[in-house]
Design a protein around this motif. Structure first.
Motif, short mmCIF file in Angstrom:
data_model
loop_
_atom_site.label_atom_id
_atom_site.label_comp_id
_atom_site.label_asym_id
_atom_site.label_seq_id
_atom_site.Cartn_x
_atom_site.Cartn_y
_atom_site.Cartn_z
N SER A 26 0.84 -1.19 0.00
CA SER A 26 0.00 0.00 0.00
C SER A 26 0.88 1.24 0.00
CB SER A 26 -0.94 -0.01 1.22
OG SER A 26 -0.19 -0.08 2.41
N GLY A 27 0.31 2.31 -0.49
CA GLY A 27 1.08 3.54 -0.57
C GLY A 27 0.20 4.73 -0.91
N ALA A 28 0.86 5.86 -1.16
CA ALA A 28 0.14 7.09 -1.44
C ALA A 28 0.86 7.90 -2.49
CB ALA A 28 0.02 7.91 -0.16
N GLY A 29 0.07 8.67 -3.22
CA GLY A 29 0.60 9.63 -4.16
C GLY A 29 0.17 11.01 -3.72
N LEU A 30 1.10 11.96 -3.70
CA LEU A 30 0.80 13.32 -3.27
C LEU A 30 1.38 14.31 -4.27
CD1 LEU A 30 2.30 13.08 0.34
CD2 LEU A 30 -0.02 12.49 -0.30
N VAL A 31 0.63 15.34 -4.56
CA VAL A 31 1.13 16.44 -5.37
C VAL A 31 0.79 17.71 -4.60
CG1 VAL A 31 1.04 17.65 -7.58
CG2 VAL A 31 0.69 15.17 -7.52
N LEU A 40 5.74 19.81 -5.67
CA LEU A 40 6.41 18.67 -5.05
C LEU A 40 5.56 17.44 -5.31
CD1 LEU A 40 7.14 20.23 -1.55
CD2 LEU A 40 8.86 19.59 -3.23
N GLU A 41 6.19 16.35 -5.74
CA GLU A 41 5.47 15.11 -5.96
C GLU A 41 6.09 14.01 -5.10
OE1 GLU A 41 3.89 15.53 -10.51
OE2 GLU A 41 5.79 14.49 -10.22
N TYR A 42 5.23 13.22 -4.50
CA TYR A 42 5.68 12.14 -3.62
C TYR A 42 4.98 10.84 -3.98
CZ TYR A 42 7.36 15.80 -0.44
OH TYR A 42 8.02 16.87 0.11
N ALA A 43 5.74 9.76 -3.98
CA ALA A 43 5.20 8.41 -4.06
C ALA A 43 5.67 7.73 -2.78
CB ALA A 43 5.73 7.68 -5.29
N LEU A 44 4.76 7.51 -1.85
CA LEU A 44 5.11 6.96 -0.53
C LEU A 44 4.67 5.51 -0.43
CD1 LEU A 44 3.75 9.93 1.63
CD2 LEU A 44 6.08 9.60 0.80
N ARG A 45 5.60 4.63 -0.08
CA ARG A 45 5.27 3.22 0.14
C ARG A 45 5.17 2.99 1.63
NH1 ARG A 45 5.52 -1.34 -3.00
NH2 ARG A 45 5.61 -3.27 -1.83
N PHE A 46 4.06 2.40 2.06
CA PHE A 46 3.85 2.14 3.48
C PHE A 46 4.48 0.81 3.86
CE2 PHE A 46 -0.31 4.54 2.61
CZ PHE A 46 0.32 5.76 2.74
N LYS A 47 5.07 0.76 5.02
CA LYS A 47 5.69 -0.47 5.53
C LYS A 47 4.70 -1.25 6.39
CE LYS A 47 9.96 0.25 4.09
NZ LYS A 47 10.65 -0.61 3.18
N PHE A 48 3.42 -1.05 6.14
CA PHE A 48 2.37 -1.76 6.88
C PHE A 48 1.22 -2.03 5.93
CE2 PHE A 48 1.94 2.80 7.40
CZ PHE A 48 0.61 3.04 7.05
N LYS A 49 0.42 -3.01 6.27
CA LYS A 49 -0.76 -3.33 5.47
C LYS A 49 -1.83 -2.29 5.74
CE LYS A 49 -0.16 -8.28 5.20
NZ LYS A 49 -0.51 -9.09 4.09
N GLU A 58 -4.16 7.90 4.94
CA GLU A 58 -2.71 8.06 5.11
C GLU A 58 -2.17 9.08 4.11
OE1 GLU A 58 -0.62 6.89 7.38
OE2 GLU A 58 -1.92 5.47 8.40
N ALA A 59 -2.68 9.05 2.89
CA ALA A 59 -2.25 9.99 1.86
C ALA A 59 -2.58 11.42 2.28
CB ALA A 59 -2.92 9.65 0.53
N LEU A 60 -3.81 11.64 2.73
CA LEU A 60 -4.22 12.99 3.14
C LEU A 60 -3.39 13.47 4.33
CD1 LEU A 60 -6.05 15.47 3.01
CD2 LEU A 60 -7.71 14.21 4.41
N ILE A 61 -3.24 12.63 5.32
CA ILE A 61 -2.50 13.02 6.53
C ILE A 61 -1.02 13.28 6.21
CG2 ILE A 61 -1.69 12.15 8.76
CD1 ILE A 61 -4.60 10.98 9.08
N ALA A 62 -0.42 12.43 5.37
CA ALA A 62 0.99 12.64 4.98
C ALA A 62 1.14 13.97 4.25
CB ALA A 62 1.47 11.48 4.11
N GLY A 63 0.23 14.25 3.34
CA GLY A 63 0.29 15.51 2.59
C GLY A 63 0.15 16.72 3.50
N LEU A 64 -0.75 16.64 4.47
CA LEU A 64 -0.93 17.75 5.40
C LEU A 64 0.28 17.90 6.31
CD1 LEU A 64 -4.72 17.37 6.28
CD2 LEU A 64 -3.65 19.07 4.77
N MET A 65 0.89 16.80 6.70
CA MET A 65 2.10 16.88 7.54
C MET A 65 3.24 17.56 6.79
SD MET A 65 2.10 13.34 9.71
CE MET A 65 3.47 13.82 10.74
N ILE A 66 3.40 17.23 5.52
CA ILE A 66 4.44 17.86 4.70
C ILE A 66 4.15 19.36 4.60
CG2 ILE A 66 5.38 18.04 2.36
CD1 ILE A 66 4.91 14.91 2.23
N ALA A 67 2.90 19.70 4.32
CA ALA A 67 2.52 21.12 4.21
C ALA A 67 2.79 21.85 5.53
CB ALA A 67 1.05 21.23 3.82
#
Length: 144
Positions: A26-31, A40-49, A58-67
């Protein structure tokens, strides 16, 4: 040409997010795009199911954390997940425990922003974030 072009707030950053869950992971894409067009573009791979719903959160939260780390004060996030957008905007009630936890985490992050809007967009308008999320879950990444 449009008669009434949409008004664009020059101080608002744009965040497009998409989560992906499949058999390979599983993972996320962020722009994340600045008001001036810096991207900024991110392809994040999660180390959990994660389920697809969890990956979307997870994608939304990761994007907001980066912001937040970039000290962004005004942001408009878009997702093609009806569930995440509905929960974030208070249109839906979180019933499952994981959704309650994600919503609570999201609510705690809101104070970091002066303006935080979460918008539902059609999948066709979320293509780049979707491509990045698929890249994050690609099998080849695991071979390294």
């Amino acid at each position: 040409m449009e008669e009434n072009p949409p008004k664009i707030d020059k101080g608002i950053w744009k965040l497009s997010v998409d989560g992906s869950s499949c058999i390979t992971g599983s993972g996320a894409g962020l722009v994340l795009t600045s008001p001036g067009g810096w991207m900024l573009e991110y392809a994040l791979r999660f180390k959990f199911k994660a389920t697809n719903k969890e990956a979307e959160w997870e994608a939304l939260i990761a994007g907001l954390m980066i912001a937040k780390h970039l000290e962004v004060r005004k942001i408009e996030a878009s997702s093609d997940s009806q569930l995440v957008v509905g929960l974030a905007n208070g249109e839906y009630e979180a019933r499952e425990d994981p959704m309650v936890k994600y919503l609570s985490h999201f609510q705690g992050m809101k104070s970091a922003f002066e303006v935080l809007r979460i918008l539902k967009v059609p999948r066709a308008e979320n293509v780049r974030a979707d491509q990045l999320s698929k890249l994050a879950t690609a099998e080849e990444l695991e071979k390294n």
